[in-house]
Enzyme design. Sequence first.
Site, PDB file in Angstrom:
ATOM      1  N   LYS A  81       0.811  -1.217   0.000  1.00 52.78           N
ATOM      2  CA  LYS A  81       0.000   0.000   0.000  1.00 52.78           C
ATOM      3  C   LYS A  81       0.844   1.267   0.000  1.00 52.78           C
ATOM      4  O   LYS A  81       0.456   2.291  -0.564  1.00 52.78           O
ATOM      5  CB  LYS A  81      -0.965  -0.019   1.184  1.00 52.78           C
TER       6      LYS A  81
ATOM      7  N   GLU B  60      -3.655   6.595   8.550  1.00 52.79           N
ATOM      8  CA  GLU B  60      -4.514   7.451   7.733  1.00 52.79           C
ATOM      9  C   GLU B  60      -5.628   8.007   8.602  1.00 52.79           C
ATOM     10  O   GLU B  60      -6.042   7.365   9.582  1.00 52.79           O
ATOM     11  CB  GLU B  60      -5.170   6.652   6.595  1.00 52.79           C
TER      12      GLU B  60
ATOM     13  N   HIS C   5     -14.816  -6.286   6.477  1.00 58.15           N
ATOM     14  CA  HIS C   5     -14.054  -5.546   5.467  1.00 58.15           C
ATOM     15  C   HIS C   5     -13.966  -6.295   4.135  1.00 58.15           C
ATOM     16  O   HIS C   5     -13.112  -5.989   3.308  1.00 58.15           O
ATOM     17  CB  HIS C   5     -12.637  -5.220   5.965  1.00 58.15           C
TER      18      HIS C   5
ATOM     19  N   ARG D 211      -5.365  -7.925 -10.571  1.00 61.55           N
ATOM     20  CA  ARG D 211      -5.962  -9.191 -11.012  1.00 61.55           C
ATOM     21  C   ARG D 211      -7.413  -8.940 -11.417  1.00 61.55           C
ATOM     22  O   ARG D 211      -7.917  -7.818 -11.286  1.00 61.55           O
ATOM     23  CB  ARG D 211      -5.939 -10.209  -9.868  1.00 61.55           C
TER      24      ARG D 211
END
Length: 494
Positions: A115, A199, A234, A291
């Site tokens: 990330k 974040e 999630h 993908r």
Amino acid sequence: MQKILVANRGEIALRIMRSAREMGIKTVAVYSEADRNALHVRYADEAVFIGAAPSNQSYLVGKKIIDACRQTGAEGIHPGYGFLSENAAFARLVREAGLILIGPSPEAMEVMGNKLSAKAAALKYDIPMVPGTEEAITDVPEAKKRAIEVGFPILIKAAAGGGGKGMRIVNNAADFEEQMQLAVSEATSAFGDGSVFIERYVSSPKHIEIQVLGDTHGNIVHLFERDCSVQRRHQKVVEEAPSSIITPAIREQMGKCAVDVARSVNYTGAGTVEFIMDDELNFYFLEMNTRLQVEHPVTELITGIDLVKEQIRIARGEVLSFKQEDLTIRGHAVELRVYAEDPANNFLPDIGTLQTYFTPKGPGVRVDDGFEQGMEIPIYYDPMIAKLITYGETRQEAIDRMVRAIDEYKITGITTTLGFGKFVMQHEAFASGNFDTHFVQKYFTPEALQQDNEEEAFIAAMVMDRLLSRTKTVASPAISSIESSNWVKNRKQN
């Protein structure tokens, strides 16, 4: 490529093989001990046994996949999703073996697989980012200081993470140290990498993703957005395309950002750029999945593009046959992931035998599955049974068809997410588009499914009684007695 090996199992293996067959390409299946009698094994032109049921002894062993290619003469490998689909080391093995991976380069996988490096690549094109740290942070006091600067609530995220692992929401400074230690520990256990970053937490986010395609000649297009906000743990359960809230102007902005993200790593093949969107429709880059996605059918239905065929053509070195201006949105599509899970018990996986298994049919209904009646749901893999997708000229028509399809889908022997899917379709928040990734926490309770189950049982009892009454020579009082019972009166009052 005249023959490809599909390095996967279940519904996605079958879905890839069907497109390959339409293109005149032979297919090779691989299978573990648990999948010896699986549908994808029977469908393929050839099949190769690759090991014991656990995936780390079969589907995750790259050398066995490559050996199967050499054994059968397959020239290319389609990894599907999951397993080795985003494994850069495997992509390099494929390249070194002189084979073609139907997917992006290992270099693109490496950058977008982390990330932090993904954010760094995206920043070259000024892609909007959620405020936070741009590098891994391990020093707890320093991390706490940065968190205070960003402002609570904040989100601690594993750099190498996915699926909600290594992720912690922190609402105040007092809880920070404990939550960071938990995030690092979970990230280390799940990914072998304890790197985390911080974040600002977007409290009511939409999860919006953009499908992209890039060829080896520098052409990259986007195929519009999917809303994947209905999630548990999630992970997505319901997806739709297009989003019910995005304006044409925002769609154009997000599409350009997605193409730029793909361009930052010279992306080839099919990929998905994911964003979160706040309640004021501001969007921020989240990550890129290198993908094919589980939810790709909704994009196929609204664009008329077969994404698997495009992946194969790109891997062959062909130029994209269409430009951005050639693509338009036609109608609306909704997808429900039919999992062997118990929604009334925190969506815990359920295993067993499909005693009854009948899929819905009719206009606008698509079922991508890999099971048939009498088969067992293995404990070794993801518990998804099928993807149920409906299409309509309008969003409401797609939703109405989904409700009808769910009612027609008959599965017994295990508990599934079908009832949950119907609950979502009929909920006012979903109908209005006014929902976010907290839909389950805000609206869903096990009691909602219990009520539906009781109504279905009552209807079944009524139908059975009517059938039985036809065999009698005199009118049966059963119906009137049922209708006059206290239980029925209470049901009608409620």
